[in-house]
Design an enzyme around this catalytic site. Structure first.
Site, PDB file in Angstrom:
ATOM      1  N   LYS B  78       4.783 -13.258   0.606  1.00 12.06           N
ATOM      2  CA  LYS B  78       5.478 -13.695  -0.606  1.00 12.06           C
ATOM      3  C   LYS B  78       6.859 -14.220  -0.234  1.00 12.06           C
ATOM      4  CE  LYS B  78       6.515 -11.767  -5.231  1.00 12.06           C
ATOM      5  NZ  LYS B  78       6.436 -10.521  -6.032  1.00 12.06           N
ATOM      6  N   SER B 153       4.035 -11.161 -10.410  1.00 12.33           N
ATOM      7  CA  SER B 153       4.733 -12.285  -9.820  1.00 12.33           C
ATOM      8  C   SER B 153       4.178 -12.730  -8.461  1.00 12.33           C
ATOM      9  CB  SER B 153       6.204 -11.929  -9.661  1.00 12.33           C
ATOM     10  OG  SER B 153       6.359 -10.866  -8.729  1.00 12.33           O
ATOM     11  N   SER B 177       3.409  -6.326 -10.038  1.00 12.24           N
ATOM     12  CA  SER B 177       3.376  -7.659  -9.433  1.00 12.24           C
ATOM     13  C   SER B 177       2.431  -7.826  -8.250  1.00 12.24           C
ATOM     14  CB  SER B 177       4.781  -8.090  -9.008  1.00 12.24           C
ATOM     15  OG  SER B 177       5.483  -8.583 -10.127  1.00 12.24           O
TER      16      SER B 177
END
Lengths: 486, 485
Positions: B78, B153, B177
């Site tokens: 990420k 996310s 997330s």
């Protein structure tokens, strides 16, 4: 200001920020040395890089505990760090990691000498935090086209100590700071250098009518970078407030800045512009637990502190309080004294020479200058031994001292090379005295007529003839004997 | 296709010499070039770095001396994990050109284990969102239906693993997330116990909630990656000094007699009936495997969302204060002075959701409101934790849906509150600091994946993963692939 005939009582509280002399910063491993090229002592943590996290410097905690114990504070078994928020470009995260609701230590006191009497100023709290960076403006702050940031100082450990509003005069505030600094220097936790910002002070001051139960509206003063400025700023502010109150005005709660050049304080920000720091517990750090055993270990390791040492100097060396006070104001100075006395067992002689000669050349509170002194305690003792055993006269000794200070040589070397050994031999001095008497018939005549002061001039002539090496008491008795025989 | 293999199957090929890390890396890079233009999982792809790392891994496997059980495995991370020399945007304009001078601890650990970094995945700006639509750059699409969101996310990491654009990936989970995008993309997504994995180098959203964890094609892979990244880090004071067991070795043990708690509050009103049916069916499967399911109650569940939306924005408002244009990241032009520079930089650099949360958080920490908001939320947090403590006195693992709904369409949830409700079943786990994992437990009629959530005791990822693995082995769900080339 403590004059009871004055209408108002002055009430002062002091906040002192001391940079801790740890090798590395409060929350990262970067070095703390002063004066390195800009941003050469930085890392992601002290630059506030995204993703970086703080780690508590154990040594800084130990220094904080040491100081707290020296101030007789209660060290909390558990304390927390908190974030204090405000925007300023010298602060990389735009929050400072400090302590708020749960400080390292609370409720202590510092003893100082006020008019020769001991007085205790209560300490409210002591906590640890990180320093900010430094801004360098191209031009003045108001007109600068550009500003640069140096983060070398960012993250240097700071210890904030807040006193209760117990200080009652600007002089006492200066005395508090001197005593405070002395304790830090004894503990070795801070270098106490105010010019380099190692020690910084903010003051709160308010006035109230004598006997009034409530405190008056206080004003905070910032930018006090020397003991002298603290005292001057508080004197100015006390006067300003007294005059305002006398005119029937109200004191406005505000933060004022001391302008040392103009010798006055001016408004920095009012109560309305006061920051909302939005404190909350620092989630990147776990609560700091301090076991009783670890605190007791620090306590057991505390050095002798200034007040105790001062008392011991009076007791052990028979020094007057004045001498003891002066000689114990830094640990290095007191160590110097004791080292010298160990070599030459004449405590008052050493004290006199340190106060009159050594401290003329080296500021009493400057440990670094003392450490760099060209005359070591052993060299000073060597000189004083020659004075004590009559090898050289006091007058010669002062010249030798000057030479030692310039060259770093020891006293014996200088005395031997320059033939400065005192002449106490009556035969040799008798010949000089005879010569002087022959050469100064007028002075001899004056003496005979009863002007006994004429003898002084004759002594001076003998000293001059011997380049100051003549033993004054031998000269005196010889002169007296020879004059009365005439 | 080599890109369809699980990590353990891929490594088996490396061991046998049937494939090399370089071949795997090239296959993934080729697939990224071919497929990612339609999925849009990556913000940055790092082919040179990947191929260099893969070549080194080739040599180690040839010599029979791999660095770890995942040496040479191509992984995506990420874009909020700092990578030295590779830009780390956090999905934000304000960090669009930010190149960190250091590696996050998890990146160091992955590279020390020999893994191959393929690139940095898309995300909601500063990890604030549940759809990966709030990336400042572009929205990521769900590989199962490109018209839908992959969750967020960490939607880029979920989509990358689901679309075979990485063998495994790292995400971060503050309120769901990892688990929510894992449910939406049909991957395994593990949020470890708070403190299990170092946060050093994770660009913070909410420090007391953030935790890094893996996305994987199956539970074994998740366990393999967790083993590498877990463990105490002296650079993160909140990382725990708890030994990381061999999670994979634990997986083989049966779940016979395992007590499974089914929280009634997690079957919320208005939840998608297909989700509920799949989850209830999954619980039946677990029972058949010897699990003893019993209903439990987590009464503070209703308050968790509100508490979260005070605590997380409060910490975010503080963590994001540093983006002022002074030191790194974007700086707005044409400022009058330094205050104006920071204001303009932040006004231009942050998207609307980030601004909303900064304002919420700033308010919650303000003098006079702190106790009523932040203080109260912390008390609720304590109660949530106690709920779980009480539950874990009776059960070993909690089983529940990961999300109440199926992946939604891009632009479907304009109202922030509707978006926040996505995380209602994942947030309590973050507030309590517990480990949680989402695994695939079926598909809707329209072919969208559904997630089953397991929640475990602190630092008991082993039991959590064992239950998830047993379930996964008993079903054939993981064989189905998204409709991509």
């Amino acid at each position: 200001m403590t004059d009871p005939s004055a209408a108002y009582e002055v009430v002062i509280g002091l906040e002192v920020h001391a940079q801790l002399r740890t090798r590395s910063k409060m929350f990262c491993g970067c070095p703390t040395a002063f004066g390195a090229p800009p941003n050469s002592q930085t890392c992601p943590v002290c630059q506030g890089m995204p993703g970086s996290l703080p780690v508590i410097n154990r040594r800084a905690v130990e220094f904080g505990v040491r100081t707290a114990l020296a101030f007789h504070c209660r060290v909390n078994a558990s304390c927390r760090f908190a974030r204090k928020h405000y925007y300023y470009p010298d602060m990389p995260k735009n929050y400072q990691i400090s302590q708020y609701e749960e400080p390292l230590a609370e409720d202590g006191w510092l003893e100082l000498q006020a008019d020769g009497q001991p007085r205790r100023i209560a300490i409210q709290r002591l906590h640890l935090e990180e320093d900010v960076g430094r801004l360098i403006h191209e031009g003045t702050l108001e007109t600068a086209h550009a500003s640069l940031v140096d983060f070398n100082r960012s993250g240097v450990p700071l210890m904030e100590t807040v006193s209760q509003p117990d200080v009652r005069s600007p002089e006492e505030a200066a005395a508090y700071l001197r005593a405070f600094r002395a304790v830090l220097l004894y503990l070795g936790v801070c270098d106490g250098n105010m010019e380099e910002g190692s020690l910084r002070c903010d003051a709160n001051i308010s006035l109230r009518r004598w006997g009034a139960p409530d405190l008056g509206t206080k004003v905070e003063i910032k930018n006090l970078n020397s003991f002298k400025n603290v005292q001057r700023a508080l004197e100015f502010e006390a006067l300003r407030q007294r005059e305002a109150l006398d005119r029937g005005e109200r004191i406005v709660q505000e933060t004022r800045l001391w302008d040392a050049d103009r010798g006055r304080t001016r408004t920095m920000r009012g109560k309305e512009q006061a920051h909302d720091y939005r404190y909350f517990p620092e989630p990147d750090l776990v609560p700091l637990e301090l076991s009783r055993a670890s605190v007791e270990a620090v306590r057991a390791d505390l050095p002798e502190l200034p007040a105790a040492r001062r008392q011991r100097f009076v007791r052990e060396y028979g020094l007057p309080t004045y001498d003891a006070d002066l000689l114990t104001q830094t640990r290095a100075l007191a160590d110097y004294y004791e080292a010298a006395v160990r070599e030459v067992p004449h405590p008052k002689l050493v004290s006199n020479w340190m106060m009159s000669e050594l401290l003329r050349a080296i500021p009493a509170d400057d440990e670094r200058a003392l450490a760099a002194s060209p005359i070591s305690p052993r060299h000073l003792a060597g000189l004083l031994r020659l004075v004590a055993d009559g090898t050289i006269t006091g007058k010669i000794a002062k010249d030798v001292f000057e030479k030692m200070f310039r060259s770093g040589e020891d006293a014996l070397t200088i005395v031997g090379r320059e033939g400065l050994t005192q002449i106490a031999d009556t035969a040799a001095l008798g010949a000089v005295v005879d010569q002087v008497l022959r050469a100064n018939p007028k002075a001899v005549e004056d003496w005979r007529r009863g002007k006994k002061a004429a003898a002084g001039a004759l002594v001076g002539q003998v000293m001059k003839a011997t380049q100051g090496k003549a033993n004054p008491s031998v000269v005196n008795s010889l002169l007296e004997a020879k004059l009365s025989q005439l | 296709m080599i890109t369809q293999l699980t990590v353990h199957a891929l490594v088996e090929q490396f061991r046998r010499g049937a494939a090399t890390p370089s071949a795997a890396a090239r296959a993934y890079l080729d697939r990224i070039a071919a497929v990612d233009p339609s999925v849009r999982a990556y913000i940055t792809v790092t082919p040179e770095r990947a191929l260099a790392a893969a070549a080194a891994a080739d040599a180690r496997w040839r010599a029979g001396r791999p660095l770890s059980p995942i040496d040479g495995v191509p992984i995506a991370v990420k874009d909020l994990l700092c990578t030295k020399g590779v830009r780390t945007t956090c999905g934000s304009r304000i960090l669009e050109h930010f190149v960190p001078p250091y590696d996050a601890t998890v990146i160091e650990r992955l590279e020390a284990a020999g893994t191959v970094l393929l690139g940095k995945t898309n995300m909601d700006e500063f990890a604030m969102g549940s759809s990966t639509e709030h990336s400042a750059f572009f929205a990521t699409r769900n590989p199962w239906d490109l018209a839908r969101v992959p969750g967020g996310s960490s939607g880029g990491s979920g989509a990358a693993v689901a679309a075979d654009l990485a063998a495994a990936a790292l995400g971060s989970d503050t309120g769901g997330s990892i688990r929510q995008p894992a449910a939406f993309t049909g991957t395994v997504g593990l949020k470890p116990t708070y403190g299990r994995v170092s946060r050093y180098g994770l660009v913070a959203f909410a420090s007391s909630l953030d935790q890094i964890g893996p996305f994987a094609k199956d539970v074994i892979d998740a366990a393999l990656v967790l083993r590498v990244i877990a463990g105490r880090d002296p650079l993160d004071s909140t990382s725990a000094d708890v030994p990381a067991p061999d999670f994979v070795a634990e997986l083989g043990r049966p779940i016979e007699g395992l007590r499974l708690g089914v929280p009634q509050e997690y079957f919320v009103e208005g939840m998608d009936p297909e989700v509920e049916a799949s989850v209830r069916e999954a619980i039946e499967v677990l029972k058949r495997l010897g699990g003893r399911a019993e209903p439990i109650s987590l009464p503070t569940t209703d308050y968790a969302l509100a508490a979260y939306y005070l605590i997380a924005p409060a910490e975010a408002s503080s963590n994001l204060a540093r983006y002022d244009g002074v030191k790194y990241g974007s700086r707005a032009a044409g400022a009058r002075d330094v205050i104006d520079m920071s204001s303009k930089t932040r006004a231009q650099g942050f998207g609307p959701e980030v601004k909303r949360r900064i304002m919420l958080g700033t308010y919650a920490l303000s003098a006079g409101y702190y106790e009523a908001y932040y203080g109260k939320a912390q008390k609720v947090r304590t109660l949530v934790r106690r709920d779980f403590d009480a539950a874990f006195a009776r059960v070993d693992v909690i089983v529940a849906p990961t999300t109440p709904n199926l992946p939604f369409k891009h632009g479907e949830k304009e109202d922030p509150l509707a978006m926040y409700l996505n995380d209602v079943l994942t947030i309590p786990v973050n507030l309590a600091g517990l480990p949680g994992v989402s695994v695939r437990c079926g598909f809707s009629l329209a072919g969208l994946p559904i997630g089953l959530q397991f929640i475990g005791r602190p630092f008991d990822e082993a039991t959590l993963l064992r239950a998830a693995h047993a379930y996964e082995q008993a079903t054939g769900w993981q064989t189905r692939r998204p409709p991509l080339p």
